[in-house]
Design a protein around this motif. Structure first.
Motif, PDB file in Angstrom:
ATOM      1  N   HIS A  78     -20.613  -4.064  -2.487  1.00  0.00           N
ATOM      2  CA  HIS A  78     -22.145  -4.430  -2.617  1.00  0.00           C
ATOM      3  C   HIS A  78     -22.783  -3.776  -1.292  1.00  0.00           C
ATOM      4  O   HIS A  78     -22.331  -3.976  -0.210  1.00  0.00           O
ATOM      5  CB  HIS A  78     -22.257  -5.607  -2.854  1.00  0.00           C
ATOM      6  N   ARG A  79     -23.505  -2.919  -1.626  1.00  0.00           N
ATOM      7  CA  ARG A  79     -24.396  -2.217  -0.401  1.00  0.00           C
ATOM      8  C   ARG A  79     -25.864  -2.418  -0.963  1.00  0.00           C
ATOM      9  O   ARG A  79     -26.315  -1.925  -1.609  1.00  0.00           O
ATOM     10  CB  ARG A  79     -24.012  -0.786  -0.460  1.00  0.00           C
ATOM     11  N   PRO A  80     -26.684  -2.822   0.225  1.00  0.00           N
ATOM     12  CA  PRO A  80     -28.188  -3.125   0.081  1.00  0.00           C
ATOM     13  C   PRO A  80     -28.633  -1.691   0.167  1.00  0.00           C
ATOM     14  O   PRO A  80     -28.317  -0.852   1.205  1.00  0.00           O
ATOM     15  CB  PRO A  80     -28.497  -4.077   1.270  1.00  0.00           C
ATOM     16  N   VAL A  81     -29.572  -1.109  -0.852  1.00  0.00           N
ATOM     17  CA  VAL A  81     -30.459   0.109  -0.380  1.00  0.00           C
ATOM     18  C   VAL A  81     -31.771  -0.117  -0.812  1.00  0.00           C
ATOM     19  O   VAL A  81     -32.316  -1.249  -1.181  1.00  0.00           O
ATOM     20  CB  VAL A  81     -29.718   1.138  -1.740  1.00  0.00           C
ATOM     21  N   GLU A  82     -32.537   0.759  -0.221  1.00  0.00           N
ATOM     22  CA  GLU A  82     -34.206   0.470  -0.095  1.00  0.00           C
ATOM     23  C   GLU A  82     -34.815   0.185  -1.541  1.00  0.00           C
ATOM     24  O   GLU A  82     -35.599  -0.669  -1.889  1.00  0.00           O
ATOM     25  CB  GLU A  82     -34.800   1.884   0.297  1.00  0.00           C
ATOM     26  N   SER A  83     -34.106   0.836  -2.578  1.00  0.00           N
ATOM     27  CA  SER A  83     -34.753   0.867  -4.035  1.00  0.00           C
ATOM     28  C   SER A  83     -34.622  -0.670  -4.514  1.00  0.00           C
ATOM     29  O   SER A  83     -35.477  -1.005  -5.282  1.00  0.00           O
ATOM     30  CB  SER A  83     -34.153   2.007  -5.067  1.00  0.00           C
TER      31      SER A  83
ATOM     32  N   ASP B 233     -40.933  -2.425  -5.419  1.00  0.00           N
ATOM     33  CA  ASP B 233     -42.111  -1.785  -6.026  1.00  0.00           C
ATOM     34  C   ASP B 233     -42.831  -1.300  -4.382  1.00  0.00           C
ATOM     35  O   ASP B 233     -43.413  -2.188  -3.863  1.00  0.00           O
ATOM     36  CB  ASP B 233     -43.192  -2.892  -6.662  1.00  0.00           C
ATOM     37  N   PRO B 234     -42.552  -0.138  -4.144  1.00  0.00           N
ATOM     38  CA  PRO B 234     -43.105   0.452  -2.884  1.00  0.00           C
ATOM     39  C   PRO B 234     -44.717   0.690  -2.697  1.00  0.00           C
ATOM     40  O   PRO B 234     -45.329   0.862  -1.833  1.00  0.00           O
ATOM     41  CB  PRO B 234     -42.189   1.849  -2.929  1.00  0.00           C
ATOM     42  N   SER B 235     -45.294   0.494  -4.102  1.00  0.00           N
ATOM     43  CA  SER B 235     -46.718   0.608  -3.799  1.00  0.00           C
ATOM     44  C   SER B 235     -47.567  -0.496  -3.261  1.00  0.00           C
ATOM     45  O   SER B 235     -48.608  -0.793  -2.979  1.00  0.00           O
ATOM     46  CB  SER B 235     -47.514   0.744  -5.421  1.00  0.00           C
TER      47      SER B 235
ATOM     48  N   ASP C  57     -46.329   4.304   2.048  1.00  0.00           N
ATOM     49  CA  ASP C  57     -47.165   5.046   3.255  1.00  0.00           C
ATOM     50  C   ASP C  57     -46.656   4.758   4.404  1.00  0.00           C
ATOM     51  O   ASP C  57     -47.076   5.311   5.661  1.00  0.00           O
ATOM     52  CB  ASP C  57     -48.576   4.470   2.945  1.00  0.00           C
ATOM     53  N   LEU C  58     -45.826   3.854   4.748  1.00  0.00           N
ATOM     54  CA  LEU C  58     -45.081   3.621   6.274  1.00  0.00           C
ATOM     55  C   LEU C  58     -44.229   4.931   6.507  1.00  0.00           C
ATOM     56  O   LEU C  58     -43.723   5.535   5.781  1.00  0.00           O
ATOM     57  CB  LEU C  58     -44.420   2.447   6.067  1.00  0.00           C
TER      58      LEU C  58
ATOM     59  N   GLN D 169     -41.045   6.890   7.622  1.00  0.00           N
ATOM     60  CA  GLN D 169     -39.699   6.577   6.932  1.00  0.00           C
ATOM     61  C   GLN D 169     -38.849   5.926   8.204  1.00  0.00           C
ATOM     62  O   GLN D 169     -38.069   5.347   7.971  1.00  0.00           O
ATOM     63  CB  GLN D 169     -39.055   7.801   6.601  1.00  0.00           C
ATOM     64  N   LYS D 170     -39.173   6.269   9.298  1.00  0.00           N
ATOM     65  CA  LYS D 170     -38.452   5.743  10.566  1.00  0.00           C
ATOM     66  C   LYS D 170     -38.639   4.038  10.735  1.00  0.00           C
ATOM     67  O   LYS D 170     -37.687   3.335  10.670  1.00  0.00           O
ATOM     68  CB  LYS D 170     -38.765   6.467  11.848  1.00  0.00           C
ATOM     69  N   ASP D 171     -39.778   3.689  10.463  1.00  0.00           N
ATOM     70  CA  ASP D 171     -40.076   2.344  10.367  1.00  0.00           C
ATOM     71  C   ASP D 171     -39.571   1.681   9.334  1.00  0.00           C
ATOM     72  O   ASP D 171     -39.042   0.482   9.400  1.00  0.00           O
ATOM     73  CB  ASP D 171     -41.544   2.087  10.323  1.00  0.00           C
ATOM     74  N   ARG D 172     -39.633   2.104   8.231  1.00  0.00           N
ATOM     75  CA  ARG D 172     -39.104   1.614   7.050  1.00  0.00           C
ATOM     76  C   ARG D 172     -37.594   1.401   7.090  1.00  0.00           C
ATOM     77  O   ARG D 172     -37.046   0.430   6.580  1.00  0.00           O
ATOM     78  CB  ARG D 172     -39.386   2.311   5.568  1.00  0.00           C
ATOM     79  N   ASP D 173     -36.692   2.337   7.638  1.00  0.00           N
ATOM     80  CA  ASP D 173     -35.451   2.071   7.904  1.00  0.00           C
ATOM     81  C   ASP D 173     -35.115   1.225   8.970  1.00  0.00           C
ATOM     82  O   ASP D 173     -34.152   0.334   8.651  1.00  0.00           O
ATOM     83  CB  ASP D 173     -34.577   3.552   8.219  1.00  0.00           C
ATOM     84  N   TRP D 174     -35.803   1.092   9.861  1.00  0.00           N
ATOM     85  CA  TRP D 174     -35.889   0.052  11.037  1.00  0.00           C
ATOM     86  C   TRP D 174     -35.855  -1.282  10.664  1.00  0.00           C
ATOM     87  O   TRP D 174     -34.869  -2.161  10.708  1.00  0.00           O
ATOM     88  CB  TRP D 174     -36.797   0.299  12.147  1.00  0.00           C
ATOM     89  N   ILE D 175     -36.923  -1.432   9.720  1.00  0.00           N
ATOM     90  CA  ILE D 175     -37.028  -2.847   8.819  1.00  0.00           C
ATOM     91  C   ILE D 175     -35.696  -3.271   8.198  1.00  0.00           C
ATOM     92  O   ILE D 175     -35.605  -4.268   8.098  1.00  0.00           O
ATOM     93  CB  ILE D 175     -38.538  -2.907   8.316  1.00  0.00           C
TER      94      ILE D 175
END
Length: 382
Positions: A86-91, A96-98, A135-136, A138-144
């Motif tokens: 089981h692996r967490p992924v962004e999707s 809902d990325p909007s 709109d954030l 990608q580096k910030d999204r990956d860090w979060i």
């Protein structure tokens, strides 16, 4: 474990008491319920054919626990014996990325105070909480979502005018780490299901979904690794083991031959009884929650039920299950119990009919009358 040990006497009562539960857990299978798996694992440990290098890497033969995915010695180290990763992924964490973070874009965040704490930490780190997630940077999204960093920041919570405004130190944990830590630590089925809903499931690439360590899968018996053997229907398993079983000791029998003879004697005896019971379609690796009795006939396709017992009765749904105990399916005892129960029921029915026939008018059972209590409510009485 020693296959020559049938029972142990002289143990203190506190040790000799049965400690196992009657209902299985999430990983319970037919083999563990019937204790057949214990004999099969011991068979592979003592009598299996080891591939080259296995004994050298392990300092000798593998212990029987090495053939169980539910033990630390046997479970695949990557999937912990589940066969899946089981692996967490962004999707899955941000469906809902909007939405913005303030609008609940990170659906995988915990609720209550923990979620508010993480939101306050991001605000203190000057993350834009009102911008749509997509709109954030990608580096910030990956860090979060994925960072292993654990920064500690000072939080000044927003409170009412009449409340104490006391600062505290908040420690950040990424969303993925929150999910994986919760999955490993929680004992709540509901929380576990919630966490898994935010994770992507895939077959373990280390064991290919077979749940065991690589070395355990290199040991075979009757040319089959243990996962393939336990996946066979029990009538096919019986045919394989019965062909290799010789009840008579061989001349010059060594420890391996003796262990094989004793273990096969236990397994063949139990499997024959299983076939008599009519549940030979089950396999040892079948989840215990799915051990249904009725099954499609392999030749006709019609739904087949267990064979009727003496006295014309069939086993009730739970009686036909493979029980814990001494490892044998106690069909003969169950059959006797049902004959006794049927005899008692017939005797009681004849006695009741005789009492009814002998009773005169007004001498039978009194009909209940209705009465009223002191509040005017009607109640039944004799």
């Amino acid at each position: 474990m020693d296959p020559k040990v049938g029972n142990i006497e002289g143990l203190p009562p506190t040790v000799a008491l049965e400690q196992s539960k009657t209902s299985g857990g999430a990983r319970s299978i037919v083999g563990t319920f019937s204790t057949l798996s214990s004999s099969v694992r011991l068979l592979y440990s003592r009598c299996g054919d080891y591939a080259e290098g296995v004994r050298e890497r392990n300092g000798g033969r593998l212990d029987s626990d090495a053939f169980s995915p539910n033990t630390t010695a046997g479970m695949c180290p990557k999937c912990q014996g589940t066969g899946v990763v089981h692996r967490p992924v962004e999707s899955t964490m941000v469906p809902d990325p909007s939405k913005s973070i303030n609008e609940g874009a990170i659906a995988a965040w915990p609720g209550a105070w923990a979620g508010k704490n993480f939101l306050a930490i991001l605000d203190a780190l000057d993350v834009n909480l009102d911008s749509p997630w997509q709109d954030l940077d990608q580096k910030d999204r990956d860090w979060i979502l994925f960072t292993d960093e654990r920064p500690m920041v000072t939080i000044s919570p927003v409170r009412g005018a009449d409340q104490i405004r006391k600062t505290y130190k908040g420690t950040w944990k990424s969303v993925a780490n929150c999910l994986t830590d919760t999955l490993h630590e929680t004992h709540s089925d509901a929380l576990r299901r919630r966490v898994l809903s935010y994770m992507n499931q895939s077959t373990c690439d280390m064991c290919d979904g077979r749940r065991l360590t690589p070395d355990a899968l290199l040991v075979t018996y009757a040319s089959l690794p243990i996962d393939a053997l336990t996946a066979l229907p029990m009538d096919e398993l019986l045919a394989i083991l019965d062909e290799r079983f010789d009840p008579e000791p061989k001349e010059g029998e060594d420890a391996r031959d003796e262990a094989e003879r004793l273990l096969l004697s236990q397994l063949v005896s139990t499997l024959r009884t299983v076939v008599e019971l009519g549940i030979e379609h089950l396999s040892l690796d079948r989840p215990a929650a799915q051990r249904h009795l009725a099954h499609p006939d392999r030749r006709t396709g019609h739904l087949r039920h267990p064979r009727p017992l003496a006295s014309g009765c069939r086993l009730p749904p739970r009686a036909g299950h493979v029980h814990r105990g001494d490892g044998r399916v106690r069909i003969r005892q169950v059959d006797a119990d049902h004959r006794d129960a049927a005899h008692r029921a017939a005797t009681d029915q004849r006695g009741h009919q005789g009492q009814r026939r002998g009773a005169g008018v007004g001498e039978g059972r009194r009909r209940p009358c209705r009465r009223e209590d002191r509040f005017g409510h009607r109640r039944r009485g004799r």
